[in-house]
Design a protein around this motif. Structure first.
Motif, short mmCIF file in Angstrom:
data_model
loop_
_atom_site.label_atom_id
_atom_site.label_comp_id
_atom_site.label_asym_id
_atom_site.label_seq_id
_atom_site.Cartn_x
_atom_site.Cartn_y
_atom_site.Cartn_z
N ALA A 32 33.00 -25.92 -0.25
CA ALA A 32 31.61 -25.44 -0.14
C ALA A 32 30.81 -25.92 -1.34
O ALA A 32 30.55 -25.18 -2.28
CB ALA A 32 31.59 -23.91 -0.06
N SER A 33 30.40 -27.18 -1.29
CA SER A 33 29.76 -27.81 -2.44
C SER A 33 28.26 -27.49 -2.50
O SER A 33 27.40 -28.38 -2.49
CB SER A 33 29.99 -29.32 -2.41
OG SER A 33 29.67 -29.87 -1.14
N LEU A 34 27.96 -26.21 -2.57
CA LEU A 34 26.59 -25.74 -2.73
C LEU A 34 26.10 -26.04 -4.15
O LEU A 34 26.89 -26.45 -5.01
CB LEU A 34 26.53 -24.24 -2.46
CG LEU A 34 26.90 -23.82 -1.03
CD1 LEU A 34 27.34 -22.36 -0.99
CD2 LEU A 34 25.74 -24.06 -0.08
N LEU A 35 24.82 -25.85 -4.38
CA LEU A 35 24.24 -26.11 -5.69
C LEU A 35 25.03 -25.38 -6.77
O LEU A 35 25.19 -24.17 -6.73
CB LEU A 35 22.78 -25.66 -5.71
CG LEU A 35 22.03 -25.80 -7.04
CD1 LEU A 35 21.89 -27.27 -7.42
CD2 LEU A 35 20.67 -25.13 -6.96
N GLY A 36 25.53 -26.14 -7.75
CA GLY A 36 26.29 -25.57 -8.85
C GLY A 36 27.77 -25.40 -8.56
O GLY A 36 28.54 -25.04 -9.46
N GLU A 37 28.20 -25.66 -7.30
CA GLU A 37 29.58 -25.44 -6.91
C GLU A 37 30.22 -26.72 -6.36
O GLU A 37 31.07 -26.68 -5.48
CB GLU A 37 29.64 -24.33 -5.85
CG GLU A 37 29.06 -23.00 -6.33
CD GLU A 37 28.96 -21.96 -5.23
OE1 GLU A 37 29.62 -22.14 -4.18
OE2 GLU A 37 28.22 -20.98 -5.41
N GLY A 104 26.09 -41.67 -2.09
CA GLY A 104 26.02 -40.50 -1.22
C GLY A 104 26.01 -39.22 -2.04
O GLY A 104 26.54 -39.19 -3.15
N HIS A 105 25.43 -38.18 -1.49
CA HIS A 105 25.39 -36.91 -2.22
C HIS A 105 26.43 -35.95 -1.67
O HIS A 105 26.61 -35.82 -0.46
CB HIS A 105 24.00 -36.29 -2.21
CG HIS A 105 23.50 -35.83 -0.88
ND1 HIS A 105 23.77 -34.57 -0.37
CD2 HIS A 105 22.72 -36.43 0.05
CE1 HIS A 105 23.19 -34.42 0.81
NE2 HIS A 105 22.54 -35.54 1.10
N ILE A 106 27.11 -35.26 -2.58
CA ILE A 106 28.18 -34.33 -2.22
C ILE A 106 27.66 -32.92 -2.01
O ILE A 106 28.32 -32.08 -1.39
CB ILE A 106 29.29 -34.34 -3.30
CG1 ILE A 106 30.62 -33.82 -2.74
CG2 ILE A 106 28.86 -33.54 -4.53
CD1 ILE A 106 31.27 -34.73 -1.74
N ASP A 107 26.47 -32.60 -2.52
CA ASP A 107 25.93 -31.24 -2.43
C ASP A 107 25.40 -30.95 -1.03
O ASP A 107 24.97 -31.86 -0.30
CB ASP A 107 24.83 -31.01 -3.47
CG ASP A 107 23.68 -32.01 -3.36
OD1 ASP A 107 23.97 -33.21 -3.37
OD2 ASP A 107 22.51 -31.58 -3.29
N VAL A 108 25.46 -29.69 -0.65
CA VAL A 108 24.99 -29.24 0.65
C VAL A 108 24.01 -28.08 0.47
O VAL A 108 23.99 -27.43 -0.57
CB VAL A 108 26.15 -28.80 1.57
CG1 VAL A 108 27.12 -29.95 1.77
CG2 VAL A 108 26.88 -27.58 1.01
N GLU A 172 21.18 -33.95 -4.77
CA GLU A 172 20.18 -34.68 -3.99
C GLU A 172 19.27 -33.74 -3.23
O GLU A 172 18.12 -34.06 -2.95
CB GLU A 172 20.90 -35.61 -3.01
CG GLU A 172 19.99 -36.58 -2.25
CD GLU A 172 19.43 -36.02 -0.94
OE1 GLU A 172 18.57 -36.68 -0.33
OE2 GLU A 172 19.85 -34.91 -0.53
N GLU A 173 19.78 -32.55 -2.90
CA GLU A 173 19.05 -31.63 -2.03
C GLU A 173 17.94 -30.86 -2.73
O GLU A 173 17.20 -30.12 -2.08
CB GLU A 173 20.01 -30.63 -1.38
CG GLU A 173 21.01 -31.26 -0.41
CD GLU A 173 20.39 -31.67 0.92
OE1 GLU A 173 19.15 -31.62 1.04
OE2 GLU A 173 21.14 -32.04 1.83
N CYS A 174 17.81 -31.01 -4.05
CA CYS A 174 16.75 -30.24 -4.72
C CYS A 174 16.02 -31.01 -5.82
O CYS A 174 14.87 -30.68 -6.13
CB CYS A 174 17.30 -28.93 -5.28
SG CYS A 174 18.67 -29.13 -6.43
N GLY A 176 17.43 -34.66 -7.02
CA GLY A 176 17.82 -36.06 -7.08
C GLY A 176 18.28 -36.49 -8.45
O GLY A 176 18.57 -37.67 -8.68
N ASN A 177 18.40 -35.54 -9.37
CA ASN A 177 18.76 -35.90 -10.75
C ASN A 177 20.15 -36.50 -10.87
O ASN A 177 20.44 -37.19 -11.86
CB ASN A 177 18.62 -34.69 -11.66
CG ASN A 177 17.17 -34.31 -11.92
OD1 ASN A 177 16.26 -35.11 -11.71
ND2 ASN A 177 16.95 -33.08 -12.35
N GLY A 178 21.03 -36.26 -9.89
CA GLY A 178 22.34 -36.88 -9.94
C GLY A 178 22.25 -38.39 -9.82
O GLY A 178 22.83 -39.13 -10.63
N ALA A 179 21.54 -38.87 -8.81
CA ALA A 179 21.37 -40.31 -8.65
C ALA A 179 20.58 -40.90 -9.80
O ALA A 179 20.87 -42.00 -10.28
CB ALA A 179 20.67 -40.60 -7.32
#
Length: 428
Positions: A32-37, A104-108, A172-174, A176-179
């Motif tokens: 469950a790769s939610l924000l912060g997890e 690709g982004h891992i967060d959901v 990516e879902e909030c 994009g700072n990861g990319a």
């Protein structure tokens, strides 16, 4: 190398990995790769990249390094313990091709209310051609597709004849700072592809997106004298309704960007969260409205903020209770521009040709009414880039799912793209 032969080999090699691809997708959905997890899912990706023989780089986002970058968006939670994972390929043989980023982004996103789902959102379910679960389509199937594309080539005895970077990023879902952090860390290439769930269509453009919050402070009184107070909840809804005048204006045909002329409703101002009030017997003191608004390519973030704030100021001023009610506007999360992609760029034209040659059909094209991490490559990295990914259903909704057959086709197209764009060396 005979093109027809490699096409035939790729299709077979990818199909031979079908079971592994489904297993990998189910494994990822189970985290469950939610924000912060995101940590456990990123551990899976680090292991998978390592098994491909890639050098693995995993690093936390250094917010101070990206804060002054024009692509930065204000973060929502701490980056401590939250990592990007990059699988790095450098050819053992002579580097003769062009380099590539597969991102690709891992967060959901959150699941909403669990009672609406047919079963637990993080217990993957395979039914016929579909894998169900949060993140199955958006966008863990895309990550699986590029991973299997790389593996299929290795199984055929080839390596890309140029550097390739497989990126699994957070947030990516909030924001994009990861990319963005990958770009700032020095990861660059001659092209970048993102397998967002596009229905095997090629992205031609995307919107700018902004998250903003309106905090309203009303006049509380006892509920028995409610008519004497001013409910912050009611006033917040009034402000949001007034803001929608801008949404209607931007959707008018005369206001549209050329890429969105034929879209049914390109601009959306979404009230994603409304929270307020303190006690059933008290008129609410405070209410916060969190919104996501979109705007056309070419619009700059400061200009959008100025237009929004001007409208809200006018709406507040004309309300009969303006003197008694205070409001504030703040910004966290997405603060990004839109863009238009040149379909004639060699990197994009090669993708289109790979789809056509492998699947015997011209790929569809779509103007995206959301944002994606393409913006960092395109706007700030001078890297030709687009989205092209599998067919998904109920993205950000209930009972999200993805087509396995579509995921496999995308993997095959990506494998052919690597072969043509990067070139191939024989292994061993």
């Amino acid at each position: 190398m005979n093109t027809v032969k490699i096409e035939s080999e790729i299709l077979g090699a990818v199909e031979s990995l079908r079971g592994e691809a489904v297993d990998m997708l189910c494994e990822l959905v189970g985290h469950a790769s939610l924000l912060g997890e995101e940590a456990s899912a990123q551990e899976v990706m680090a292991r998978r990249f390592g098994e491909l023989g890639l050098k693995v780089d995993h690093f936390e986002i250094d917010e101070e390094k990206i804060r002054q970058h024009p692509g930065y968006s204000p973060s929502l939670v701490s980056y401590q313990g939250r990592r990007n994972v990059v699988g790095i390929h450098h050819p053992a043989g002579r580097a003769t091709g062009r380099s590539l980023i597969l991102n690709g982004h891992i967060d959901v996103v959150p699941i909403g209310h669990p009672r609406l789902w047919s079963q637990s959102p993080f217990e993957p379910r395979v039914e016929g051609d579909r894998v169900y679960g949060r993140g199955a389509a958006d966008m863990k199937a895309g990550i699986v597709a590029y991973t299997m594309a790389f593996k299929a080539l290795r199984n055929l005895g080839y390596e890309p004849a140029a550097p390739v970077y497989l990126q699994s990023v957070i947030e990516e879902e909030c924001t994009g700072n990861g990319a963005l952090a990958c770009l700032v860390a020095g990861y660059t290439a001659d092209a970048a592809l993102i397998p967002e769930p596009s229905g095997e269509c090629v992205q031609t453009s995307q919107m700018g997106v902004m998250w903003l919050a309106i905090d309203v402070y009303g006049v509380p009184v006892h509920a028995s004298r409610a008519q004497e107070g001013i409910a912050a909840t009611t006033f917040a809804q009034y402000m949001v309704d007034e803001l929608r005048a801008l949404e209607r204006r931007w959707n008018e045909p005369a206001s549209r960007h050329p890429m969105y002329c034929n879209h049914a409703h390109p601009i959306n101002f979404n009230l994603g969260k409304l929270s307020g009030g303190e006690w059933p017997s008290s008129v609410p003191t405070h209410c916060r409205a969190d919104l996501r608004i979109s705007y056309y390519p070419g619009k700059k973030v400061p200009d959008v903020k100025a237009e929004v704030e001007s409208l809200l100021k006018a709406a507040h001023a004309k309300h009969p209770n303006a003197a008694s009610v205070r409001y504030e506007v703040s910004y966290r999360g997405f603060q990004c521009e839109g863009l238009v992609i040149d379909m004639e760029e060699p990197a994009i034209a090669t993708l289109i040709q790979c789809h056509q040659d492998l699947l015997n059909a011209e790929p569809g094209r779509y103007a995206m009414t959301a944002t994606s991490d393409v913006k960092f490559f395109h706007l700030y990295g001078n890297i030709p880039s687009t989205c092209y990914g599998p067919s998904g259903q109920n993205i950000h909704g209930v009972d999200e799912s993805v087509s396995i057959a579509s995921m496999q086709r995308v993997a095959a197209v990506y494998a052919l793209y690597i072969a043509r764009w990067c070139g191939l060396n024989r292994l061993g």
